[in-house]
Design a protein around this motif. Structure first.
Motif, short mmCIF file in Angstrom:
data_model
loop_
_atom_site.label_atom_id
_atom_site.label_comp_id
_atom_site.label_asym_id
_atom_site.label_seq_id
_atom_site.Cartn_x
_atom_site.Cartn_y
_atom_site.Cartn_z
N PHE A 209 0.84 -1.20 0.00
CA PHE A 209 0.00 0.00 0.00
C PHE A 209 0.89 1.27 0.00
CE2 PHE A 209 -2.20 -3.24 2.71
CZ PHE A 209 -3.19 -3.60 1.80
N PRO A 210 1.68 1.48 -1.04
CA PRO A 210 2.66 2.58 -1.02
C PRO A 210 2.02 3.97 -0.95
CG PRO A 210 2.50 1.62 -3.21
CD PRO A 210 1.76 0.70 -2.29
N ASN A 211 0.84 4.15 -1.48
CA ASN A 211 0.22 5.47 -1.50
C ASN A 211 -0.54 5.82 -0.23
OD1 ASN A 211 1.12 6.14 -4.10
ND2 ASN A 211 -0.61 5.07 -5.05
N PHE A 212 -0.60 4.88 0.70
CA PHE A 212 -1.35 5.14 1.93
C PHE A 212 -0.78 6.34 2.70
CE2 PHE A 212 -2.21 4.22 6.50
CZ PHE A 212 -3.59 4.37 6.45
N VAL A 213 0.53 6.54 2.61
CA VAL A 213 1.16 7.65 3.35
C VAL A 213 0.71 9.00 2.83
CG1 VAL A 213 3.19 6.33 4.01
CG2 VAL A 213 3.19 7.57 1.83
N LYS A 214 0.11 9.04 1.64
CA LYS A 214 -0.36 10.31 1.08
C LYS A 214 -1.67 10.78 1.71
CE LYS A 214 1.74 9.39 -3.45
NZ LYS A 214 1.46 9.22 -4.90
N ALA A 215 -2.34 9.87 2.43
CA ALA A 215 -3.61 10.21 3.07
C ALA A 215 -3.35 10.89 4.41
CB ALA A 215 -4.46 8.95 3.27
N ALA A 216 -3.80 12.12 4.56
CA ALA A 216 -3.62 12.84 5.83
C ALA A 216 -4.47 12.19 6.91
CB ALA A 216 -4.01 14.30 5.67
N ARG A 217 -3.88 12.03 8.08
CA ARG A 217 -4.49 11.32 9.20
C ARG A 217 -5.02 12.33 10.21
NH1 ARG A 217 -2.19 6.19 11.89
NH2 ARG A 217 -2.72 6.35 14.09
N HIS A 218 -6.33 12.37 10.40
CA HIS A 218 -6.96 13.23 11.39
C HIS A 218 -7.22 12.37 12.63
CE1 HIS A 218 -8.04 16.43 8.35
NE2 HIS A 218 -7.75 15.39 7.57
N GLU A 219 -6.75 12.80 13.78
CA GLU A 219 -6.75 11.91 14.94
C GLU A 219 -7.23 12.61 16.21
OE1 GLU A 219 -3.49 9.10 17.31
OE2 GLU A 219 -3.24 9.49 15.16
N CYS A 220 -7.93 11.84 17.06
CA CYS A 220 -8.34 12.35 18.36
C CYS A 220 -8.49 11.17 19.33
CB CYS A 220 -9.68 13.09 18.27
SG CYS A 220 -11.08 12.07 17.73
N VAL A 221 -8.49 11.48 20.62
CA VAL A 221 -8.80 10.50 21.66
C VAL A 221 -10.04 11.00 22.38
CG1 VAL A 221 -8.07 9.42 23.81
CG2 VAL A 221 -6.43 9.70 21.95
N LEU A 222 -11.09 10.18 22.36
CA LEU A 222 -12.34 10.54 23.01
C LEU A 222 -12.30 10.12 24.47
CD1 LEU A 222 -14.94 9.45 20.29
CD2 LEU A 222 -13.87 11.70 20.63
N GLU A 223 -12.67 11.04 25.34
CA GLU A 223 -12.80 10.77 26.76
C GLU A 223 -14.26 10.48 27.08
OE1 GLU A 223 -10.18 10.61 28.62
OE2 GLU A 223 -8.69 11.53 27.30
N PRO A 224 -14.55 9.84 28.21
CA PRO A 224 -15.96 9.60 28.56
C PRO A 224 -16.76 10.90 28.56
CG PRO A 224 -14.52 8.35 30.01
CD PRO A 224 -13.62 9.23 29.19
N GLY A 225 -17.90 10.87 27.88
CA GLY A 225 -18.74 12.06 27.79
C GLY A 225 -18.54 12.87 26.54
#
Length: 318
Positions: A209-225
């Motif tokens: 999957f060489p082109n996967f690195v071109k996809a920007a990764r949006h990330e978060c950690v959800l806390e309870p609530g």
């Protein structure tokens, strides 16, 4: 993965209907909504309470030896357990009773009463628990499609996919990491239907999957609530950092007749999109009748016409 751009999902505090509809919803990008009241569920839905109040209702669950569940390769089995038994097992790291192995993982995605016709609805499947859950009125009541009750073992990671409806993921208990990818990065995700073939998004095989690195990764950690707004067509991958309980609420943001009426899960492509994809398949089959050089030439012309007709024009271009 250092080669891939990582973008934090923005966090908004104390959001009400007016702020959501004015400042967040029109942007069509994911957003964490923190400090919005979800009701008593955040305090009440512990393992003991869920087991008692959910009772012995039979639930269909996913069971996997691997914490990375892969829908494309079906590395899990479906089993049925009383709800109280399922909650107890899902909250454990090691199991004395198990189907596959002592550290197997569990996942519940609630279903409608008639799984082939009815969407999931927390009020119908778990009416007593539904009394504890409150969702802000961020959309009109007639737009409501489903409310999906989800429970997962610690460490469980679900495959990357998109949905065709807007949704709010309410993280009631436990912490959960969510990684999202924009619809504009779809070509880098190696799609099979609505799912990505890249199972391990943290350590992908870049020889495959060489082109996967071109996809920007949006990330978060959800806390309870926390609430996470996931706009339609945004790809998402979830990892339970703890045993956790959540509710996904989906609503129709397009006209109702845009959606497949026979789709109780809400993940089939809109009717017009499905029709277009079928037409494309017929066109590609027609090209097979041509010699390779003609097929290549007319394929390029088709790509050019599709891009011209579907991609938004740059209003700032000279």
């Amino acid at each position: 993965m250092s080669l891939q751009e990582t973008i934090p999902v923005p966090i908004f505090e104390d959001v009400d209907r007016e702020i959501f509809l004015r400042d967040i919803y029109p942007r069509r990008v994911p957003a964490v909504l923190r400090g919005v009241s979800l009701g008593a569920c955040v305090d009440l839905w512990d393992v003991e309470s869920l087991s008692q109040r959910g009772g012995d209702r039979e639930v269909k669950i996913h069971v996997s030896e691997s914490p990375q569940m892969n829908f494309l390769h079906k590395n899990f089995i479906y089993k049925t357990l009383p709800f109280s038994t399922f909650v107890k097992r899902a909250s454990e790291q090691k199991h004395s009773d198990f189907f596959i192995c002592e550290d197997e993982c569990y996942y519940l995605r609630s279903l409608g009463e008639d799984v082939r016709k009815e969407p999931a609805d927390l009020k119908k499947q778990f009416p007593d628990l539904a009394k504890d859950f409150h969702l802000p009125d961020f959309f009109e009541p007639h737009q409501f499609f489903s409310s999906v009750f989800r429970i997962s073992s610690c460490g469980l990671q679900l495959w990357t996919h998109y949905d065709v409806m807007d949704n709010l993921l309410a993280q009631v208990t436990g912490r959960k990491r969510v990684v999202l990818f924009s619809p504009q990065d779809a070509l880098h995700l190696y799609l099979s239907g609505d799912k990505s073939e890249v199972v391990d998004i943290d350590c992908p095989d870049l020889t495959v999957f060489p082109n996967f690195v071109k996809a920007a990764r949006h990330e978060c950690v959800l806390e309870p609530g926390d609430l996470l707004f996931i706009p339609a067509l945004w790809f998402h991958n979830t990892l339970a950092l703890q045993f956790g309980v959540g509710v996904n609420v989906f609503w129709r943001h397009l006209p109702e007749d845009s959606y497949d009426r026979k789709d109780p899960y809400g993940n089939k492509d809109p009717v017009a999109a499905a029709r277009a994809l079928q037409g494309l398949e017929r066109a590609l089959n027609a090209l097979e009748e041509l010699p390779p050089d003609y097929r290549d030439f007319y394929g390029r012309r088709m790509i050019q016409r599709i891009q011209k007709r579907t991609q938004p024009s740059d209003s700032h271009a000279p």
